[in-house]
Design an enzyme around this catalytic site. Structure first.
Site, PDB file in Angstrom:
ATOM      1  N   SER A   5       0.709  -1.243  -0.141  1.00  0.00           N
ATOM      2  CA  SER A   5       0.114  -0.053  -0.145  1.00  0.00           C
ATOM      3  C   SER A   5       0.825   1.312   0.063  1.00  0.00           C
ATOM      4  O   SER A   5       0.501   2.351  -0.268  1.00  0.00           O
ATOM      5  CB  SER A   5      -0.796   0.037   1.074  1.00  0.00           C
ATOM      6  N   LYS A  51       0.331   3.262  -3.133  1.00  0.00           N
ATOM      7  CA  LYS A  51      -0.809   4.005  -3.431  1.00  0.00           C
ATOM      8  C   LYS A  51      -0.363   5.637  -3.497  1.00  0.00           C
ATOM      9  O   LYS A  51      -1.026   6.457  -3.954  1.00  0.00           O
ATOM     10  CB  LYS A  51      -1.713   3.963  -2.305  1.00  0.00           C
ATOM     11  N   TYR A 107      -3.822  -2.113 -10.238  1.00  0.00           N
ATOM     12  CA  TYR A 107      -3.891  -2.116  -8.791  1.00  0.00           C
ATOM     13  C   TYR A 107      -2.891  -3.258  -8.413  1.00  0.00           C
ATOM     14  O   TYR A 107      -2.158  -2.982  -7.521  1.00  0.00           O
ATOM     15  CB  TYR A 107      -5.459  -2.281  -8.255  1.00  0.00           C
ATOM     16  N   TYR A 139      -4.527   3.918   7.980  1.00  0.00           N
ATOM     17  CA  TYR A 139      -5.947   3.483   8.116  1.00  0.00           C
ATOM     18  C   TYR A 139      -6.620   3.741   9.407  1.00  0.00           C
ATOM     19  O   TYR A 139      -6.514   4.955  10.283  1.00  0.00           O
ATOM     20  CB  TYR A 139      -5.928   2.102   7.730  1.00  0.00           C
ATOM     21  N   VAL A 169       1.338  -3.505   3.919  1.00  0.00           N
ATOM     22  CA  VAL A 169       1.390  -5.054   4.654  1.00  0.00           C
ATOM     23  C   VAL A 169       2.539  -5.761   4.282  1.00  0.00           C
ATOM     24  O   VAL A 169       2.543  -6.932   4.778  1.00  0.00           O
ATOM     25  CB  VAL A 169      -0.073  -5.915   4.138  1.00  0.00           C
TER      26      VAL A 169
HETATM   27  O1  DON Z   1      -5.229  -4.844  -1.618  1.00  0.00           O
HETATM   28  C1  DON Z   1      -4.452  -5.206  -0.864  1.00  0.00           C
HETATM   29  O2  DON Z   1      -5.037  -5.780   0.175  1.00  0.00           O
HETATM   30  C2  DON Z   1      -3.093  -5.071  -0.674  1.00  0.00           C
HETATM   31  N1  DON Z   1      -2.402  -5.278  -2.042  1.00  0.00           N
HETATM   32  C3  DON Z   1      -2.345  -3.826   0.006  1.00  0.00           C
HETATM   33  C4  DON Z   1      -2.889  -3.704   1.408  1.00  0.00           C
HETATM   34  C5  DON Z   1      -1.756  -2.924   2.219  1.00  0.00           C
HETATM   35  O3  DON Z   1      -0.734  -2.898   2.022  1.00  0.00           O
HETATM   36  C6  DON Z   1      -2.588  -2.393   3.354  1.00  0.00           C
HETATM   37  N2  DON Z   1      -1.570  -1.620   4.148  1.00  0.00           N
HETATM   38  N3  DON Z   1      -1.107  -1.787   5.085  1.00  0.00           N
END
Ligand code: DON
Length: 304
Positions: free
Chosen positions: A63, A66, A188, A240, A258
């Protein structure tokens, strides 16, 4: 300030705290990482970089990417983006669908999954070859061509991405997605699969500490105003449902992923990136949070 010495000491101190985190497993390819990895890198706007531990090893930035998508979308369509994505913290997990139906397919902010999916939809509409151009954009920010997508991680997430598919479909039903659903998801997942080191991330994020300008050639990538807005969004939405806790404990705009990375920006001063794969209950790096809290305390360098 002897940043190298401080980073080395805190890296050692945090390594002695039992890690209460767990490696993300909902994207199966992420489970393969060595969970003991722990890297830190800091780069200043006076063009000095420091590092300790595994700071030159690539990891899945997830993320954190993003922010790159958002920056490129703002460069391309400017304030029109805000008609399709809001700038309020969600107070919910990054992949929660709860608010999206109530709020008629308008994501709370561009740093939760739904917001980043709208950003990807914008990039597809605006760019001829979105995957290639997004990658080139990140390479340009990092001043480093040795940055790429990890196709194994991308495919692993594609196979298990039922919830992200639900987000795009729900938003399409509210006319907030203009392109094909699978195309949006594909961009994405590529974006999330970007692999970078702590050092590369600290360099790539320096524009947000430097009023939107690249350090090495002074090129103005985004206006200082957009840079300010991106920092504000990162501060209020970057972690978040732990964004408040991060501001409280660390006191800097911060963006997590993540894969276990967290990038924090001190505008007009430095960028610091920490990577440790085990995540706390909110999906943010356990050691990363601890390290950054100690770092801003020791250096008295939060923005508050
Ligand atoms: O879409 C997802 O769930 C992952 N590609 C990215 C989520 C993420 O990294 C949230 N961050 N803490």
């Amino acid at each position: 300030m002897n940043y190298q010495k401080i980073i080395e000491k805190l890296h050692h101190d945090v390594n002695t705290i039992p890690d209460e985190g767990v490696v993300a497993s909902y994207i199966p390819a992420l489970k393969k990482v060595d969970s003991t990895k722990f890297g830190v890198s800091l780069c200043t706007i006076t063009n000095e970089c420091f590092g300790e531990g595994n700071f030159e090893e690539k990891f899945s930035i997830q993320s954190i990417s993003k922010v790159f998508g958002l920056t490129l979308a703002l460069k391309l369509i400017g304030t029109k983006l805000w008609n399709r994505v809001d700038v309020e913290p969600s107070g919910d997990p990054f992949n929660s669908l709860v608010q999206l139906e109530f709020e008629k397919g308008i994501p709370r902010n561009p740093l939760i999954n739904s917001g980043a999916l709208v950003v990807c939809d914008v990039l597809i509409s605006e760019l001829e070859n979105p995957k290639k151009e997004l990658l080139q954009f990140v390479q340009k920010l990092a001043n480093n061509k040795n940055i790429n997508y990890n196709l194994e991680v991308m495919q692993s997430e594609t196979k298990h991405g039922f919830k992200n598919a639900a987000h795009v479909n729900l938003m399409k039903s509210f006319n907030n997605i203009n392109n094909n659903v699978d195309e949006v998801l594909d961009l994405y997942y590529h974006m999330c699969s970007l692999e970078m080191t702590c050092l590369e991330l600290s360099n790539a994020f320096l524009i947000f500490a430097n009023g939107g300008k690249l350090l090495h050639n002074n090129e103005q990538i985004i206006t200082a105003r957009i840079s300010k807005r991106i920092n504000a969004t990162i501060l209020t939405c970057g972690l978040y449902d732990e964004a408040g806790e991060f501001a409280f404990r660390v006191g800097l705009p911060g963006k997590s992923g993540v894969g276990g990375g967290i990038v924090a920006i001190h505008p007009n001063n430095y960028v610091i990136t920490v990577w440790s794969p085990k995540l706390n209950a909110k999906g943010n790096s356990f050691k990363g949070m601890n390290f950054l809290e100690k770092f801003t305390t020791e250096t008295a360098s939060s923005i508050f």
